[in-house]
Scaffold this motif. Structure first.
Motif, PDB file in Angstrom:
ATOM      1  N   VAL A   1       0.859  -1.192   0.000  1.00 41.45           N
ATOM      2  CA  VAL A   1       0.000   0.000   0.000  1.00 41.45           C
ATOM      3  C   VAL A   1       0.891   1.236   0.000  1.00 41.45           C
ATOM      4  O   VAL A   1       1.768   1.371   0.867  1.00 41.45           O
ATOM      5  N   ASN A   2       0.679   2.121  -0.956  1.00 39.69           N
ATOM      6  CA  ASN A   2       1.425   3.381  -0.996  1.00 39.69           C
ATOM      7  C   ASN A   2       0.542   4.475  -1.598  1.00 39.69           C
ATOM      8  O   ASN A   2      -0.269   4.220  -2.491  1.00 39.69           O
ATOM      9  N   SER A   3       0.720   5.688  -1.148  1.00 38.68           N
ATOM     10  CA  SER A   3      -0.114   6.806  -1.581  1.00 38.68           C
ATOM     11  C   SER A   3      -0.184   6.943  -3.096  1.00 38.68           C
ATOM     12  O   SER A   3      -1.248   7.130  -3.671  1.00 38.68           O
ATOM     13  N   LEU A   4       0.972   6.865  -3.744  1.00 39.59           N
ATOM     14  CA  LEU A   4       1.064   6.999  -5.194  1.00 39.59           C
ATOM     15  C   LEU A   4       1.877   5.848  -5.765  1.00 39.59           C
ATOM     16  O   LEU A   4       2.662   5.217  -5.066  1.00 39.59           O
ATOM     17  N   TYR A   5       1.666   5.605  -7.038  1.00 37.77           N
ATOM     18  CA  TYR A   5       2.440   4.563  -7.723  1.00 37.77           C
ATOM     19  C   TYR A   5       2.632   4.995  -9.173  1.00 37.77           C
ATOM     20  O   TYR A   5       1.809   5.704  -9.750  1.00 37.77           O
ATOM     21  N   THR A   6       3.724   4.556  -9.741  1.00 37.20           N
ATOM     22  CA  THR A   6       4.076   4.934 -11.107  1.00 37.20           C
ATOM     23  C   THR A   6       2.864   4.832 -12.050  1.00 37.20           C
ATOM     24  O   THR A   6       2.055   3.912 -11.912  1.00 37.20           O
TER      25      THR A   6
ATOM     26  N   LEU B   1       9.977  -7.892  -5.697  1.00 37.91           N
ATOM     27  CA  LEU B   1       9.227  -8.970  -5.059  1.00 37.91           C
ATOM     28  C   LEU B   1       8.412  -9.773  -6.067  1.00 37.91           C
ATOM     29  O   LEU B   1       8.167 -10.972  -5.871  1.00 37.91           O
ATOM     30  N   ALA B   2       8.012  -9.124  -7.165  1.00 39.38           N
ATOM     31  CA  ALA B   2       7.192  -9.802  -8.177  1.00 39.38           C
ATOM     32  C   ALA B   2       7.928 -10.963  -8.834  1.00 39.38           C
ATOM     33  O   ALA B   2       7.297 -11.826  -9.453  1.00 39.38           O
ATOM     34  N   SER B   3       9.240 -11.001  -8.695  1.00 41.15           N
ATOM     35  CA  SER B   3      10.003 -12.123  -9.264  1.00 41.15           C
ATOM     36  C   SER B   3       9.802 -13.408  -8.474  1.00 41.15           C
ATOM     37  O   SER B   3      10.077 -14.500  -8.978  1.00 41.15           O
ATOM     38  N   VAL B   4       9.289 -13.294  -7.232  1.00 41.50           N
ATOM     39  CA  VAL B   4       9.126 -14.489  -6.396  1.00 41.50           C
ATOM     40  C   VAL B   4       7.750 -14.577  -5.747  1.00 41.50           C
ATOM     41  O   VAL B   4       7.469 -15.538  -5.026  1.00 41.50           O
ATOM     42  N   ALA B   5       6.895 -13.569  -5.956  1.00 37.00           N
ATOM     43  CA  ALA B   5       5.601 -13.561  -5.277  1.00 37.00           C
ATOM     44  C   ALA B   5       4.532 -12.926  -6.166  1.00 37.00           C
ATOM     45  O   ALA B   5       4.838 -12.284  -7.175  1.00 37.00           O
ATOM     46  N   ASP B   6       3.283 -13.125  -5.779  1.00 36.92           N
ATOM     47  CA  ASP B   6       2.153 -12.473  -6.438  1.00 36.92           C
ATOM     48  C   ASP B   6       1.947 -11.133  -5.739  1.00 36.92           C
ATOM     49  O   ASP B   6       1.472 -11.081  -4.593  1.00 36.92           O
ATOM     50  N   VAL B   7       2.314 -10.049  -6.403  1.00 36.14           N
ATOM     51  CA  VAL B   7       2.337  -8.733  -5.761  1.00 36.14           C
ATOM     52  C   VAL B   7       1.204  -7.848  -6.268  1.00 36.14           C
ATOM     53  O   VAL B   7       1.011  -7.698  -7.482  1.00 36.14           O
ATOM     54  N   HIS B   8       0.467  -7.280  -5.328  1.00 37.49           N
ATOM     55  CA  HIS B   8      -0.592  -6.323  -5.625  1.00 37.49           C
ATOM     56  C   HIS B   8      -0.245  -4.999  -4.940  1.00 37.49           C
ATOM     57  O   HIS B   8       0.276  -4.996  -3.823  1.00 37.49           O
ATOM     58  N   VAL B   9      -0.551  -3.892  -5.579  1.00 40.20           N
ATOM     59  CA  VAL B   9      -0.333  -2.570  -5.005  1.00 40.20           C
ATOM     60  C   VAL B   9      -1.665  -1.841  -4.907  1.00 40.20           C
ATOM     61  O   VAL B   9      -2.392  -1.725  -5.903  1.00 40.20           O
ATOM     62  N   LEU B  10      -1.986  -1.367  -3.707  1.00 42.85           N
ATOM     63  CA  LEU B  10      -3.126  -0.477  -3.519  1.00 42.85           C
ATOM     64  C   LEU B  10      -2.589   0.952  -3.489  1.00 42.85           C
ATOM     65  O   LEU B  10      -1.689   1.264  -2.701  1.00 42.85           O
ATOM     66  N   THR B  11      -3.125   1.803  -4.333  1.00 40.18           N
ATOM     67  CA  THR B  11      -2.672   3.182  -4.414  1.00 40.18           C
ATOM     68  C   THR B  11      -3.864   4.080  -4.705  1.00 40.18           C
ATOM     69  O   THR B  11      -4.984   3.599  -4.928  1.00 40.18           O
ATOM     70  N   LEU B  12      -3.637   5.372  -4.689  1.00 41.28           N
ATOM     71  CA  LEU B  12      -4.723   6.336  -4.884  1.00 41.28           C
ATOM     72  C   LEU B  12      -4.627   6.990  -6.254  1.00 41.28           C
ATOM     73  O   LEU B  12      -3.536   7.360  -6.702  1.00 41.28           O
ATOM     74  N   GLY B  13      -5.775   7.134  -6.901  1.00 39.86           N
ATOM     75  CA  GLY B  13      -5.835   7.813  -8.188  1.00 39.86           C
ATOM     76  C   GLY B  13      -6.552   9.143  -8.063  1.00 39.86           C
ATOM     77  O   GLY B  13      -7.170   9.436  -7.038  1.00 39.86           O
TER      78      GLY B  13
ATOM     79  N   ARG C   1      -1.865  -3.929 -14.986  1.00 38.63           N
ATOM     80  CA  ARG C   1      -0.625  -4.678 -14.728  1.00 38.63           C
ATOM     81  C   ARG C   1       0.544  -3.832 -15.188  1.00 38.63           C
ATOM     82  O   ARG C   1       0.588  -3.362 -16.325  1.00 38.63           O
ATOM     83  N   ILE C   2       1.506  -3.646 -14.309  1.00 41.75           N
ATOM     84  CA  ILE C   2       2.714  -2.879 -14.631  1.00 41.75           C
ATOM     85  C   ILE C   2       3.924  -3.702 -14.227  1.00 41.75           C
ATOM     86  O   ILE C   2       4.164  -3.941 -13.033  1.00 41.75           O
ATOM     87  N   ASN C   3       4.674  -4.173 -15.208  1.00 42.23           N
ATOM     88  CA  ASN C   3       5.910  -4.926 -14.956  1.00 42.23           C
ATOM     89  C   ASN C   3       5.710  -6.069 -13.963  1.00 42.23           C
ATOM     90  O   ASN C   3       6.483  -6.254 -13.024  1.00 42.23           O
TER      91      ASN C   3
ATOM     92  N   VAL D   1       3.299  -6.478 -11.772  1.00 38.38           N
ATOM     93  CA  VAL D   1       2.620  -6.092 -10.537  1.00 38.38           C
ATOM     94  C   VAL D   1       1.176  -5.692 -10.859  1.00 38.38           C
ATOM     95  O   VAL D   1       0.934  -4.938 -11.808  1.00 38.38           O
ATOM     96  N   THR D   2       0.214  -6.206 -10.086  1.00 39.17           N
ATOM     97  CA  THR D   2      -1.176  -5.819 -10.259  1.00 39.17           C
ATOM     98  C   THR D   2      -1.443  -4.561  -9.435  1.00 39.17           C
ATOM     99  O   THR D   2      -1.308  -4.573  -8.200  1.00 39.17           O
ATOM    100  N   VAL D   3      -1.806  -3.489 -10.112  1.00 38.75           N
ATOM    101  CA  VAL D   3      -2.009  -2.193  -9.456  1.00 38.75           C
ATOM    102  C   VAL D   3      -3.500  -1.896  -9.350  1.00 38.75           C
ATOM    103  O   VAL D   3      -4.229  -1.959 -10.346  1.00 38.75           O
ATOM    104  N   HIS D   4      -3.956  -1.570  -8.157  1.00 38.35           N
ATOM    105  CA  HIS D   4      -5.354  -1.221  -7.894  1.00 38.35           C
ATOM    106  C   HIS D   4      -5.388   0.263  -7.536  1.00 38.35           C
ATOM    107  O   HIS D   4      -4.969   0.648  -6.429  1.00 38.35           O
ATOM    108  N   ARG D   5      -5.850   1.102  -8.459  1.00 35.18           N
ATOM    109  CA  ARG D   5      -5.926   2.543  -8.195  1.00 35.18           C
ATOM    110  C   ARG D   5      -7.310   2.863  -7.636  1.00 35.18           C
ATOM    111  O   ARG D   5      -8.319   2.796  -8.330  1.00 35.18           O
TER     112      ARG D   5
END
Length: 407
Positions: free
Chosen positions: A6-11, A29-41, A53-55, A57-61
């Motif tokens: 979870v981070n305020s902003l993401y690329t 971390l995505a090289s070894v795990a299923d990574v999701h990012v919660l961020t704000l749009g 999906r970015i590189n 990583v599953t991004v949820h804005r």
């Protein structure tokens, strides 16, 4: 393993180093795990959550649930920014939205980063799912709603009283430097959390730049924002006081409120160059061309990214003994100096100028070796170790740093 970051902003929405470091962590971390990012749009609630999906990583804005989107902060006044930050103390709409999204993803572990716009209250939402929480400290936003907590001690104390209650839900807390971790734990935050220091990874190849070690006049560099708290004025004053047989060229690279004033003050001295903000590759090239670079900050920097970037191209760095900078510097006893002192900077310039070529070669080799502790491989190993300990219910009995001890 399924991890939610979870981070305020993401690329591609990037304000500073926190967003860059969070992206590096997620993609590593995505090289070894299923990574999701919660961020704000910047979109409204009617549009719902945007997924992409970015590189790897599953991004949820998620729609921002505050007075305005944090990505628009530059266009807001101090009062509006302060009011928005105060809403972070309790934002039930955001808490519920995060709880619902986490319940849908079903992570094994949650790793929060900067929470401005979300609010520390989301730790209570996550805790209700019985999933361990790790938090990384990248700035001082948990200690104060405005500016630096050092400048607002009373406000910081009141603000920290609220966030400290939420922080009891955190299983492990990470500082990107020993200093930032100590500042928060001394303020009473994360009383039940295991503690560890994991420095940021800094992208970039490690290769020595060609240098004329026998040259005497020095080429000096500064790379960063040109603001009062960065100590650039003191660096300019120190370099200007030295003759051309000591200092040949000074590159002040970056933008900021002091740039025009400093450039105007140096207009009669052709040694000073103000190229403005340049692309990362160009900044890296200029770092490599310098004989020595300076990081003269007078405020408590959480980390010293530019120091590692300079080491990667084989250029040593003198820096101030403040904040998280000492954790990043090679040989702190020699390469640190007190903040806010042009005289101290002048002394370090003269000290480096007097070194024989053999010593400069030795220092370059040591800097190249030192920066290998800040690679993505090191970042991955340290985080996987932390996650294993956290999921197993283990604790770190003391703060373990990568390059030093808590001070």
């Amino acid at each position: 393993m399924k991890i939610v970051i979870v981070n305020s902003l993401y690329t591609p929405h990037i304000i500073g180093g926190a967003e860059i470091s969070t992206q590096i962590l997620a993609e590593t971390l995505a090289s070894v795990a299923d990574v999701h990012v919660l961020t704000l749009g910047g979109h409204g609630r009617a549009e719902g959550i945007r997924e992409e999906r970015i590189n790897g990583v599953t991004v949820h804005r998620m729609p921002h649930g505050s007075l305005y989107w944090i990505g628009d902060a530059k266009r807001r006044g101090v009062l509006m920014r302060t009011a928005r930050r105060l809403t972070d103390l309790y934002n039930p709409r955001m808490n519920e939205a995060v709880r619902e999204r986490l319940a849908a993803i079903k992570p094994d572990l949650i790793h929060t980063q900067n929470l401005s716009g979300f609010g520390a209250g989301i730790w209570t939402a996550a805790a209700g799912l019985d999933v361990p929480i790790v938090h990384t400290l990248r700035d001082y936003s948990l200690l104060s709603p405005i500016s630096s907590p050092i400048k607002n001690p009373l406000l910081a104390r009141l603000y920290a009283m609220t966030t400290s209650g939420y922080s009891r839900h955190v299983s492990a807390v990470v500082g990107i430097s020993s200093h930032i971790l100590k500042r928060h734990t001394d303020a009473g935050l994360f009383p039940a959390a295991a503690r560890k220091v994991i420095p940021n990874a800094v992208e970039g190849g490690i290769a020595a730049s060609d240098k004329e070690f026998d040259r005497r006049p020095l080429r000096i560099g500064y790379f960063g924002r040109i603001e009062p708290e960065k100590g650039v004025r003191e660096l300019v004053e120190a370099a200007m006081s030295l003759p051309t047989d000591v200092v040949e060229r000074i590159v002040i690279c970056g933008e900021g409120s002091l740039r025009a004033k400093l450039a105007d003050g140096c207009r009669e001295d052709a040694r000073f160059v103000f190229p403005g903000k340049v692309k990362p590759a160009e900044a890296r090239r200029m770092m490599g061309e310098a004989d020595v670079n300076f990081v003269p900050s007078v405020w408590e920097e959480p980390f010293g990214r530019v120091i590692i970037e300079s080491y990667q191209v084989g250029t040593p760095v003198y820096a101030t003994d403040v904040g998280g900078i000492p954790d990043a510097v090679y040989d702190p006893e020699e390469f640190l100096f007190p903040p806010g002192s042009a005289a101290a900077i002048r002394a370090k310039i003269l000290s480096f100028h007097s070194l024989p070529a053999a010593d400069k070669r030795r220092i370059q080799a040591a800097c190249l070796k030192h920066c290998r502790g800040f690679t993505q491989a090191a970042l991955l190993d340290r985080h996987l170790d932390l996650y294993d300990q956290t999921l197993a219910g283990g604790e770190y009995s003391a703060v373990r740093t990568a390059v030093g001890q808590v001070h």
